[in-house]
Design a protein around this motif. Structure first.
Motif, PDB file in Angstrom:
ATOM      1  N   UNK A  15       0.886  -1.303  -0.056  1.00 22.95           N
ATOM      2  CA  UNK A  15      -0.013  -0.173   0.018  1.00 22.95           C
ATOM      3  C   UNK A  15       0.929   1.117  -0.047  1.00 22.95           C
ATOM      4  N   UNK A  16       0.876   2.071  -0.912  1.00 21.96           N
ATOM      5  CA  UNK A  16       1.314   3.521  -0.997  1.00 21.96           C
ATOM      6  C   UNK A  16       0.439   4.519  -0.511  1.00 21.96           C
ATOM      7  N   UNK A  17       0.629   5.239   0.639  1.00 22.25           N
ATOM      8  CA  UNK A  17      -0.180   6.201   1.142  1.00 22.25           C
ATOM      9  C   UNK A  17       0.218   7.386   0.633  1.00 22.25           C
ATOM     10  N   UNK A  18       1.184   7.530  -0.231  1.00 23.96           N
ATOM     11  CA  UNK A  18       1.705   8.853  -0.745  1.00 23.96           C
ATOM     12  C   UNK A  18       2.506   8.439  -1.757  1.00 23.96           C
ATOM     13  N   UNK A  19       2.796   9.531  -2.699  1.00 27.34           N
ATOM     14  CA  UNK A  19       3.377   9.347  -3.954  1.00 27.34           C
ATOM     15  C   UNK A  19       4.927   8.914  -3.741  1.00 27.34           C
ATOM     16  N   UNK A  20       5.510   9.573  -2.531  1.00 25.73           N
ATOM     17  CA  UNK A  20       6.873   9.099  -2.116  1.00 25.73           C
ATOM     18  C   UNK A  20       6.877   7.442  -2.008  1.00 25.73           C
ATOM     19  N   UNK A  21       5.838   6.916  -1.297  1.00 23.87           N
ATOM     20  CA  UNK A  21       5.687   5.455  -1.183  1.00 23.87           C
ATOM     21  C   UNK A  21       5.552   4.545  -2.330  1.00 23.87           C
ATOM     22  N   UNK A  22       5.204   5.462  -3.415  1.00 22.12           N
ATOM     23  CA  UNK A  22       4.862   4.437  -4.646  1.00 22.12           C
ATOM     24  C   UNK A  22       6.019   3.868  -5.362  1.00 22.12           C
ATOM     25  N   UNK A  23       7.277   4.791  -5.598  1.00 21.19           N
ATOM     26  CA  UNK A  23       8.166   4.091  -6.438  1.00 21.19           C
ATOM     27  C   UNK A  23       8.916   3.015  -5.714  1.00 21.19           C
TER      28      UNK A  23
END
Length: 153
Positions: A15-23
């Motif tokens: 789970x990516x809770x922000x764009x920063x966690x997505x990559x």
């Protein structure tokens, strides 16, 4: 929600809770598969399922609706399921029923199928359509006495 395509058991998902966690999550998922799925995270939503039968003349019936007592995020096979649903109000029940019938008709499904929904505060998502008998078809048959899983003869 980030998932590796065609991966079983949640391999490469998170789970990516922000764009920063997505990559970093995308990198992990792509290390196990060539495709990446990015989906709305529905944790905590109710999971509701409708069993629908449609014939070649476009007659439709919702045989049963069922509710997973555990929220989304718990695999259906590990959840307690009740039939009929216990926590839907009339508006939710009839909205999902109407959507189920529209989906079956728009997909041109003839025969038995089931549609799984996620539901939260009046919002819903169609999360899966099985245009065939499934494990829940047997549950619906037992709950209603309607012979979905019986063969003629």
């Amino acid at each position: 929600m980030v998932r590796a395509a065609f991966a079983l058991g949640g391999l490469g998902s998170g789970v990516a809770r922000s764009p920063k966690e997505l990559a970093p999550l995308a990198g992990t998922a792509l290390s196990t598969a060539t495709q990446l799925l990015v989906e709305e995270y529905l944790d905590g939503w109710k999971e509701i399922e409708y069993e629908v039968v449609r014939d070649a003349s476009d007659n439709c019936v919702t045989v049963c609706n069922m509710e997973n007592m555990d929220p989304m995020g718990i695999h259906t096979g590990e959840s307690i399921v009740v039939a009929p649903s216990q926590t839907l109000d009339n508006d939710e029940y009839f909205t999902l029923r109407e959507v189920a019938l529209k989906v079956v008709r728009s997909l041109g499904i003839v025969g038995e199928c089931n549609i799984q929904f996620a539901l939260s505060n009046g919002a819903y998502r169609v999360i899966e359509v099985n245009a065939r008998l499934s494990r829940s078809s047997a549950l619906a048959s037992k709950a209603t006495g309607y012979p979905l899983t019986s063969s003629p003869g």
